[in-house]
Design a protein around this motif. Structure first.
Motif, PDB file in Angstrom:
ATOM      1  N   VAL A  81       0.850  -1.189   0.000  1.00 33.28           N
ATOM      2  CA  VAL A  81       0.000   0.000   0.000  1.00 33.28           C
ATOM      3  C   VAL A  81       0.888   1.241   0.000  1.00 33.28           C
ATOM      4  N   GLY A  82       0.704   2.105  -0.975  1.00 31.16           N
ATOM      5  CA  GLY A  82       1.395   3.383  -0.990  1.00 31.16           C
ATOM      6  C   GLY A  82       0.496   4.445  -0.396  1.00 31.16           C
ATOM      7  N   ILE A  83       1.061   5.319   0.430  1.00 28.79           N
ATOM      8  CA  ILE A  83       0.245   6.357   1.054  1.00 28.79           C
ATOM      9  C   ILE A  83       1.013   7.665   1.093  1.00 28.79           C
ATOM     10  N   ALA A  84       0.318   8.761   0.827  1.00 26.51           N
ATOM     11  CA  ALA A  84       0.910  10.097   0.909  1.00 26.51           C
ATOM     12  C   ALA A  84       0.786  10.585   2.356  1.00 26.51           C
ATOM     13  N   TRP A  85       0.738  11.888   2.567  1.00 27.20           N
ATOM     14  CA  TRP A  85       0.651  12.399   3.928  1.00 27.20           C
ATOM     15  C   TRP A  85      -0.214  13.647   3.950  1.00 27.20           C
ATOM     16  N   GLY A  86      -0.499  14.142   5.126  1.00 31.83           N
ATOM     17  CA  GLY A  86      -1.336  15.318   5.284  1.00 31.83           C
ATOM     18  C   GLY A  86      -2.417  15.064   6.323  1.00 31.83           C
ATOM     19  N   ILE A  87      -3.233  16.065   6.574  1.00 30.61           N
ATOM     20  CA  ILE A  87      -4.282  15.978   7.587  1.00 30.61           C
ATOM     21  C   ILE A  87      -5.252  14.848   7.273  1.00 30.61           C
ATOM     22  N   ALA A 125      -5.698  11.291   9.511  1.00 30.57           N
ATOM     23  CA  ALA A 125      -6.979  10.912  10.105  1.00 30.57           C
ATOM     24  C   ALA A 125      -7.431   9.550   9.596  1.00 30.57           C
ATOM     25  N   PHE A 126      -7.199   9.308   8.312  1.00 28.63           N
ATOM     26  CA  PHE A 126      -7.545   8.014   7.711  1.00 28.63           C
ATOM     27  C   PHE A 126      -6.805   6.880   8.412  1.00 28.63           C
ATOM     28  N   ALA A 127      -5.498   7.030   8.561  1.00 29.27           N
ATOM     29  CA  ALA A 127      -4.692   5.976   9.170  1.00 29.27           C
ATOM     30  C   ALA A 127      -5.103   5.724  10.619  1.00 29.27           C
ATOM     31  N   VAL A 176       5.659  17.794  12.119  1.00 33.91           N
ATOM     32  CA  VAL A 176       5.318  17.069  10.899  1.00 33.91           C
ATOM     33  C   VAL A 176       4.707  15.718  11.232  1.00 33.91           C
ATOM     34  N   ASP A 177       4.987  15.179  12.426  1.00 38.67           N
ATOM     35  CA  ASP A 177       4.400  13.913  12.835  1.00 38.67           C
ATOM     36  C   ASP A 177       2.875  13.947  12.795  1.00 38.67           C
ATOM     37  N   ALA A 178       2.313  15.134  12.939  1.00 38.13           N
ATOM     38  CA  ALA A 178       0.861  15.269  12.916  1.00 38.13           C
ATOM     39  C   ALA A 178       0.286  15.008  11.529  1.00 38.13           C
ATOM     40  N   TYR A 179       1.129  14.926  10.507  1.00 42.36           N
ATOM     41  CA  TYR A 179       0.667  14.731   9.126  1.00 42.36           C
ATOM     42  C   TYR A 179       1.182  13.426   8.519  1.00 42.36           C
ATOM     43  N   ALA A 200       1.391   9.647   7.868  1.00 43.75           N
ATOM     44  CA  ALA A 200       0.396   8.582   8.012  1.00 43.75           C
ATOM     45  C   ALA A 200       0.967   7.176   7.868  1.00 43.75           C
ATOM     46  N   THR A 201       2.150   7.054   7.304  1.00 40.97           N
ATOM     47  CA  THR A 201       2.704   5.728   6.995  1.00 40.97           C
ATOM     48  C   THR A 201       2.847   4.861   8.235  1.00 40.97           C
ATOM     49  N   THR A 202       3.417   5.416   9.288  1.00 38.86           N
ATOM     50  CA  THR A 202       3.647   4.646  10.509  1.00 38.86           C
ATOM     51  C   THR A 202       2.343   4.129  11.100  1.00 38.86           C
ATOM     52  N   ASP A 203       1.330   4.997  11.181  1.00 39.72           N
ATOM     53  CA  ASP A 203       0.055   4.599  11.778  1.00 39.72           C
ATOM     54  C   ASP A 203      -0.623   3.503  10.972  1.00 39.72           C
TER      55      ASP A 203
END
Length: 328
Positions: A128-134, A138-140, A166-169, A171-174
């Protein structure tokens, strides 16, 4: 115990001193959701103030300890979903209620709503590839735990920065934690200090390995930034002078870190030559590509991407859906 995030600051000084008081939060949730008690009754029973009860209830929702499912949809939204799917040839469309005060809140609503829709797509052995952002954060965080065998989650944007906020945005880790998957990062800054630095980083074996892993992805999850609302700008990775330049050059929004023009092409601008992100030209080759985004400032770039076939599925809000259909 769950790891504390910058959002823990919203819980007040007492929560900052204690860290995340999970046992207290669970007890409050049980009283509120299972026993039907009011926040004031819970505060009196547990010997704390009502404000703290309210904050811990909200934080428990954010952390996924409590999940609320509504087993019904607005007829209007169902019709919008069908029209969007037929108009743009999309496989799956979900239109949610987006009655919130601003686009940041809408982003979180869309991210949480999309988590349930995407859940059936996860399979053993997938990447699964995932970008980042708010939105994707929230999705993760809203994704329910689903242990997969031999799965991987790969970041599609640079991950390194000196700023802990930046950790707030990110999503990969979560998401990797929710899926019990191997986690791959792009080991470099989101925006490099120069084109030469970016090129040097891209030549590193570790970087090539991650890009190859992303190219083999079965599923991609992304959102877009409106020209004014892009997280990259909000986080200061692009300064105001650079932003003015790219705006005048015809940028309409940001996708995977890159500023795009009205034809969904990467602008020929120095900023884009410093971005450490997965190229949109490779993104479009991933079999299943889900866009989770909405809001007035994002309509132009969403329209451009959808018309070019950049994603197979869409999760958005009703007002954005109407705007996309009007433009069609």
């Amino acid at each position: 115990m769950a790891r504390a995030t910058p959002d823990i600051l919203k819980l007040g000084d007492e929560a900052q001193r204690e860290g995340w008081p999970e046992q207290l939060a669970v007890r409050i949730c049980w009283h509120y959701y299972m026993l039907g008690r009011t926040q004031q009754e819970i505060a009196e029973a547990l010997g704390i103030n009502r404000v703290r009860v309210n904050r811990l209830l909200a934080e428990a929702r954010r952390r996924g300890i409590v999940r609320v499912t509504i087993h019904s949809k607005l007829t209007e939204n169902v019709a919008l979903e069908q029209r969007l799917a037929e108009t743009y040839g999309l496989d799956l469309v979900e239109v949610v209620i987006g009655d919130v005060a601003d686009e940041a809140q809408l982003a979180e609503v869309l991210g949480r709503a999309a988590a349930g829709s995407v859940a059936p797509l996860y399979e053993d052995g997938m990447t699964v590839g995932i970008a980042w952002g708010i939105t994707l954060k929230a999705f993760a965080q809203a994704t329910e735990e689903k242990p997969l065998h031999d799965a991987a989650v790969v970041s599609m944007l640079g991950s390194l920065t000196r700023r802990s906020s930046v950790d707030a945005y990110e999503a990969t880790t979560d998401l990797a934690a929710r899926l019990h998957a191997e986690c791959y990062y792009l080991p470099g800054p989101i925006v490099c200090d120069s084109e030469e630095s970016r090129n040097t980083i891209l030549q590193q074996p570790m970087m090539r390995e991650v890009f190859l892993k992303t190219r083999s992805a079965d599923l991609a999850l992304a959102s877009v930034g409106g020209l004014d609302s892009s997280t990259i700008r909000l986080m200061g990775f692009v300064n105001e002078a650079e932003f003015d330049e790219v705006s005048k050059a015809g940028a309409i929004g940001n996708f995977l870190g890159y500023y795009l023009d009205e034809k969904a092409e990467i602008l020929d601008h120095p900023i884009n030559r410093r971005v450490l992100g997965f190229p949109p030209s490779d993104f479009i080759k991933i079999p299943r590509r889900i866009m989770i985004s909405g809001g007035p400032t994002k309509v132009p770039v969403l329209r451009a991407l959808i018309e070019r076939g950049y994603f197979t599925d869409l999760v958005t809000d009703a007002e954005t859906a109407k705007a996309l259909l009007e433009s069609a």
